[in-house]
Design an enzyme around this catalytic site. Structure first.
Site, PDB file in Angstrom:
ATOM      1  N   ARG A   1       6.305  -1.002  10.296  1.00  0.00           N
ATOM      2  CA  ARG A   1       5.422  -1.513   9.248  1.00  0.00           C
ATOM      3  C   ARG A   1       6.033  -1.268   7.872  1.00  0.00           C
ATOM      4  O   ARG A   1       5.883  -2.073   6.963  1.00  0.00           O
ATOM      5  CB  ARG A   1       4.055  -0.828   9.332  1.00  0.00           C
ATOM      6  CG  ARG A   1       3.332  -1.053  10.626  1.00  0.00           C
ATOM      7  CD  ARG A   1       2.001  -0.326  10.647  1.00  0.00           C
ATOM      8  NE  ARG A   1       1.418  -0.340  11.990  1.00  0.00           N
ATOM      9  CZ  ARG A   1       0.118  -0.421  12.243  1.00  0.00           C
ATOM     10  NH1 ARG A   1      -0.746  -0.516  11.253  1.00  0.00           N
ATOM     11  NH2 ARG A   1      -0.320  -0.410  13.482  1.00  0.00           N
TER      12      ARG A   1
ATOM     13  N   ARG B   1       1.442  10.943  -9.059  1.00  0.00           N
ATOM     14  CA  ARG B   1       0.904  11.186  -7.716  1.00  0.00           C
ATOM     15  C   ARG B   1       1.805  10.623  -6.622  1.00  0.00           C
ATOM     16  O   ARG B   1       1.345  10.343  -5.505  1.00  0.00           O
ATOM     17  CB  ARG B   1      -0.508  10.617  -7.572  1.00  0.00           C
ATOM     18  CG  ARG B   1      -1.494  11.170  -8.583  1.00  0.00           C
ATOM     19  CD  ARG B   1      -2.905  10.727  -8.284  1.00  0.00           C
ATOM     20  NE  ARG B   1      -3.838  11.225  -9.304  1.00  0.00           N
ATOM     21  CZ  ARG B   1      -5.143  11.322  -9.124  1.00  0.00           C
ATOM     22  NH1 ARG B   1      -5.685  10.960  -7.973  1.00  0.00           N
ATOM     23  NH2 ARG B   1      -5.920  11.776 -10.092  1.00  0.00           N
TER      24      ARG B   1
ATOM     25  N   ASP C   1      -1.015  -5.354  13.952  1.00  0.00           N
ATOM     26  CA  ASP C   1      -1.726  -5.010  15.177  1.00  0.00           C
ATOM     27  C   ASP C   1      -2.788  -6.069  15.432  1.00  0.00           C
ATOM     28  O   ASP C   1      -3.014  -6.944  14.588  1.00  0.00           O
ATOM     29  CB  ASP C   1      -2.355  -3.615  15.073  1.00  0.00           C
ATOM     30  CG  ASP C   1      -3.268  -3.487  13.868  1.00  0.00           C
ATOM     31  OD1 ASP C   1      -4.479  -3.638  14.055  1.00  0.00           O
ATOM     32  OD2 ASP C   1      -2.774  -3.239  12.751  1.00  0.00           O
TER      33      ASP C   1
ATOM     34  N   GLY D   1       0.811  -1.207   0.000  1.00  0.00           N
ATOM     35  CA  GLY D   1       0.000   0.000   0.000  1.00  0.00           C
ATOM     36  C   GLY D   1       0.844   1.255   0.000  1.00  0.00           C
ATOM     37  O   GLY D   1       0.539   2.235  -0.683  1.00  0.00           O
TER      38      GLY D   1
ATOM     39  N   SER E   1      -0.153  -4.949   5.447  1.00  0.00           N
ATOM     40  CA  SER E   1      -0.356  -5.203   6.870  1.00  0.00           C
ATOM     41  C   SER E   1      -1.816  -5.532   7.135  1.00  0.00           C
ATOM     42  O   SER E   1      -2.700  -5.248   6.331  1.00  0.00           O
ATOM     43  CB  SER E   1       0.068  -3.979   7.687  1.00  0.00           C
ATOM     44  OG  SER E   1      -0.666  -2.831   7.270  1.00  0.00           O
TER      45      SER E   1
ATOM     46  N   ARG F   1      -0.309  -8.717  -3.327  1.00  0.00           N
ATOM     47  CA  ARG F   1      -0.376  -7.640  -2.344  1.00  0.00           C
ATOM     48  C   ARG F   1       0.494  -8.012  -1.154  1.00  0.00           C
ATOM     49  O   ARG F   1       0.392  -9.124  -0.607  1.00  0.00           O
ATOM     50  CB  ARG F   1      -1.822  -7.425  -1.901  1.00  0.00           C
ATOM     51  CG  ARG F   1      -1.959  -6.596  -0.624  1.00  0.00           C
ATOM     52  CD  ARG F   1      -3.351  -6.055  -0.430  1.00  0.00           C
ATOM     53  NE  ARG F   1      -3.679  -5.804   0.979  1.00  0.00           N
ATOM     54  CZ  ARG F   1      -3.088  -4.913   1.759  1.00  0.00           C
ATOM     55  NH1 ARG F   1      -2.097  -4.171   1.290  1.00  0.00           N
ATOM     56  NH2 ARG F   1      -3.450  -4.772   3.023  1.00  0.00           N
TER      57      ARG F   1
END
Length: 238
Positions: A223, A47, A210, A24, A94, A91
């Site tokens: 992370r 971006r 988490d 991500g 987390s 992918r």
């Protein structure tokens, strides 16, 4: 007329490998490119969503960020699958544990994805869709994990549109936990549906960052930089 570059990716035809690792976080994509790929070249930075292509042990591999949430990974995975000839998207992200059996830094492979999103409505099916990963990628990931000394736990995950809504006391979470859902994240559902529609392959490899059961959590820097076993498994099966 060519469909590339797309509105969100300015790479040229052939810039992406057949397999793309998709974290991500753009900084995690940069980390993977710098620490694992040889001769890595930046092929997209629209971006600030960085995409790189290089070589891992002689295999040509790409890595590009997806951003957060199903709309974001929905756009990037669609364009990669349908315009850039990508066959596999893994992918690497987390997730929050929804069971006491999972500890921080454990690795989960999402076999299927539940959701509270309406992303699946666009596919024209009036019932509830439950997309699955690629069995080929899943079986390879489990074997690669064994070879690297990292147990990969397969099972269903929950792709949520709401980041701050999930908790052990939440009624939806409680129902999912009773059904054996392993972890909550925000992207796998859209990725799996896009792969199915395009006839391509997808897998979500998720490191537990988490726990909604215990309240434990890793800081942002860890992370970003320490989920190396998950990255290595993904690279081994690319």
């Amino acid at each position: 007329m060519s469909c590339i570059p797309t509105p969100h990716i300015n790479a040229k035809a052939g810039d992406f490998a057949r397999t793309v690792l998709m974290p991500g976080d753009p900084l995690r994509a940069k980390y993977i490119a710098e620490h694992y790929l040889e001769d890595a070249v930046l092929v997209n930075n629209v971006r600030g969503v960085q995409g790189y292509t290089g070589f891992y042990r002689g295999k040509r591999v790409s890595v590009m960020a997806s951003g957060m949430g199903m709309p974001s990974i929905g756009i990037y995975s669609y364009e990669l699958f349908n315009f850039y000839g990508v066959e596999n998207i893994i992918r690497v992200g987390s997730a929050g544990a929804m069971t006491q059996k999972l500890k921080l830094r454990d690795v989960v492979a999402g076999m299927s994805a539940y959701t509270n999103s309406h992303y699946g409505d666009q596919f024209g099916f009036s019932g509830t869709l439950a997309p699955c990963c690629s069995w080929e990628l899943l079986s390879k990931a489990i074997e690669a994990g064994r070879a690297l000394g990292q147990n990969v736990v397969p099972g269903p995950v929950f792709s949520s549109d709401a980041f701050y809504h999930q908790g052990a006391g939440d009624s939806d979470s409680a129902k999912l936990m009773k059904l054996g859902v392993l972890a909550v994240e925000m992207e796998a559902y859209a990725l799996y549906l896009n792969a199915a529609a395009a006839g391509k392959n997808a897998l979500a490899l998720l490191t537990i960052s988490d726990s909604i059961v215990t309240g434990e959590a890793l800081p942002a820097e860890e992370r970003q930089n320490t989920f190396t076993k998950m990255m290595e498994i993904a690279l081994e099966i690319a």
